[in-house]
Design a protein around this motif. Sequence first.
Motif, PDB file in Angstrom:
ATOM      1  N   ARG A 189      55.739  28.744  62.632  1.00 11.07           N
ATOM      2  CA  ARG A 189      56.872  28.155  63.337  1.00 11.07           C
ATOM      3  C   ARG A 189      58.076  29.071  63.156  1.00 11.07           C
ATOM      4  N   TYR A 190      58.814  29.270  64.245  1.00 12.58           N
ATOM      5  CA  TYR A 190      59.986  30.132  64.217  1.00 12.58           C
ATOM      6  C   TYR A 190      61.179  29.414  64.835  1.00 12.58           C
ATOM      7  N   GLU A 191      62.350  29.926  64.520  1.00 11.01           N
ATOM      8  CA  GLU A 191      63.556  29.628  65.279  1.00 11.01           C
ATOM      9  C   GLU A 191      64.036  30.951  65.852  1.00 11.01           C
ATOM     10  N   LEU A 192      64.824  30.878  66.904  1.00  6.12           N
ATOM     11  CA  LEU A 192      65.396  32.072  67.509  1.00  6.12           C
ATOM     12  C   LEU A 192      66.901  32.020  67.257  1.00  6.12           C
ATOM     13  N   ALA A 193      67.383  32.934  66.443  1.00  8.60           N
ATOM     14  CA  ALA A 193      68.792  32.940  66.051  1.00  8.60           C
ATOM     15  C   ALA A 193      69.428  34.240  66.513  1.00  8.60           C
ATOM     16  N   GLY A 194      70.298  34.135  67.499  1.00  4.04           N
ATOM     17  CA  GLY A 194      70.953  35.327  68.019  1.00  4.04           C
ATOM     18  C   GLY A 194      69.967  36.349  68.554  1.00  4.04           C
ATOM     19  N   ASP A 214      62.013  32.856  76.600  1.00  3.12           N
ATOM     20  CA  ASP A 214      60.728  33.184  77.224  1.00  3.12           C
ATOM     21  C   ASP A 214      59.839  34.004  76.282  1.00  3.12           C
ATOM     22  N   ASP A 215      60.431  34.955  75.554  1.00  2.00           N
ATOM     23  CA  ASP A 215      59.664  35.725  74.554  1.00  2.00           C
ATOM     24  C   ASP A 215      59.183  34.798  73.445  1.00  2.00           C
ATOM     25  N   TYR A 216      60.096  33.995  72.949  1.00  2.00           N
ATOM     26  CA  TYR A 216      59.825  33.056  71.861  1.00  2.00           C
ATOM     27  C   TYR A 216      58.686  32.098  72.231  1.00  2.00           C
ATOM     28  N   ALA A 217      58.695  31.612  73.470  1.00  7.89           N
ATOM     29  CA  ALA A 217      57.707  30.620  73.912  1.00  7.89           C
ATOM     30  C   ALA A 217      56.298  31.199  74.002  1.00  7.89           C
ATOM     31  N   THR A 218      56.167  32.524  74.066  1.00 10.07           N
ATOM     32  CA  THR A 218      54.837  33.140  74.168  1.00 10.07           C
ATOM     33  C   THR A 218      54.203  33.411  72.807  1.00 10.07           C
ATOM     34  N   ILE A 219      54.955  33.241  71.728  1.00  5.38           N
ATOM     35  CA  ILE A 219      54.421  33.533  70.392  1.00  5.38           C
ATOM     36  C   ILE A 219      53.484  32.398  69.976  1.00  5.38           C
ATOM     37  N   ASN A 220      52.270  32.771  69.624  1.00  3.41           N
ATOM     38  CA  ASN A 220      51.270  31.774  69.241  1.00  3.41           C
ATOM     39  C   ASN A 220      50.446  32.323  68.085  1.00  3.41           C
ATOM     40  N   ASP A 221      51.116  32.507  66.942  1.00  2.00           N
ATOM     41  CA  ASP A 221      50.419  33.090  65.792  1.00  2.00           C
ATOM     42  C   ASP A 221      50.199  32.087  64.660  1.00  2.00           C
ATOM     43  N   GLY A 222      50.429  30.796  64.949  1.00  3.66           N
ATOM     44  CA  GLY A 222      50.212  29.767  63.926  1.00  3.66           C
ATOM     45  C   GLY A 222      51.425  29.493  63.058  1.00  3.66           C
ATOM     46  N   LYS A 282      66.952  36.877  67.435  1.00  6.21           N
ATOM     47  CA  LYS A 282      66.027  37.362  66.397  1.00  6.21           C
ATOM     48  C   LYS A 282      65.189  36.198  65.880  1.00  6.21           C
ATOM     49  N   LEU A 283      63.902  36.476  65.638  1.00 10.90           N
ATOM     50  CA  LEU A 283      63.013  35.445  65.115  1.00 10.90           C
ATOM     51  C   LEU A 283      63.282  35.203  63.642  1.00 10.90           C
ATOM     52  N   GLU A 284      63.314  33.916  63.257  1.00 10.72           N
ATOM     53  CA  GLU A 284      63.408  33.534  61.852  1.00 10.72           C
ATOM     54  C   GLU A 284      62.208  32.652  61.543  1.00 10.72           C
ATOM     55  N   LEU A 285      61.391  33.072  60.587  1.00  5.87           N
ATOM     56  CA  LEU A 285      60.194  32.338  60.201  1.00  5.87           C
ATOM     57  C   LEU A 285      60.574  31.063  59.476  1.00  5.87           C
ATOM     58  N   MET A 286      59.933  29.969  59.849  1.00  6.69           N
ATOM     59  CA  MET A 286      60.166  28.682  59.192  1.00  6.69           C
ATOM     60  C   MET A 286      58.954  28.370  58.324  1.00  6.69           C
ATOM     61  N   SER A 287      59.026  28.732  57.072  1.00  3.38           N
ATOM     62  CA  SER A 287      57.923  28.449  56.160  1.00  3.38           C
ATOM     63  C   SER A 287      58.457  28.455  54.750  1.00  3.38           C
ATOM     64  N   PRO A 288      57.800  27.876  53.805  1.00  2.64           N
ATOM     65  CA  PRO A 288      56.554  27.127  53.936  1.00  2.64           C
ATOM     66  C   PRO A 288      56.784  25.771  54.605  1.00  2.64           C
TER      67      PRO A 288
END
Length: 197
Positions: free
Chosen positions: A31-36, A21-29, A38-44
């Motif tokens: 892409r992330y994964e949620l691992a344990g 639910d926290d992850y689904a509200t993030i809208n900063d442009g 914790k957010l992990e940024l998927m870039s570039p």
Amino acid sequence: MSEKGQDQAKIHIKEQVLTYDDYATINDGNRYELAGGKLELMSPAPSVTHQLLSIEMIKKFTQSCESDYIILDAPIDVILASTEVRQPDLVLVHRNRINILSKRGVEGPPDLVVEILSPSTRKRDKIDKLKTYSYYGIPEYWIVDPAIFVLEQFILQNERYELINIFQDSEIITSPNIPCISFTMAEILNKIPPSLI
């Protein structure tokens, strides 16, 4: 708030476990994964070669497996737990398990996940995701290396992945779990412009 209180608040925020639910509200442009939790940024963003590899694999899956499997590509949320949300490059879900598909994503272990390595994701895909996907009972995991056009096939056995095959060149890729799969890395490679290899 005192300086000490501010520091304690920051620590509390950093240690907070996030849920879907926290992850689904993030809208900063980004892409992330949620691992344990914790957010992990998927870039570039993935390279053109990575994207072409993904498209060609989708075509192969579609030709032989579409009548039996739902074929999905990134970005797609694979929700394995409230604190574990991954975005594999490719996902296959057998049509008799269509109940795990929802408007949110794939809610439960797919039949196959495929990760195409990028320099920024190599360690995550080969170590972290290997552990995560086996822990949550995904029966088959493929890691594709676009630098050498090799596919590593992992099968879940006794709750752990075993590397059962490495496919390259004209070896026919098959699966003990998904009988409709049949193509070669050479067929994929032939579709990618030489300038991108």
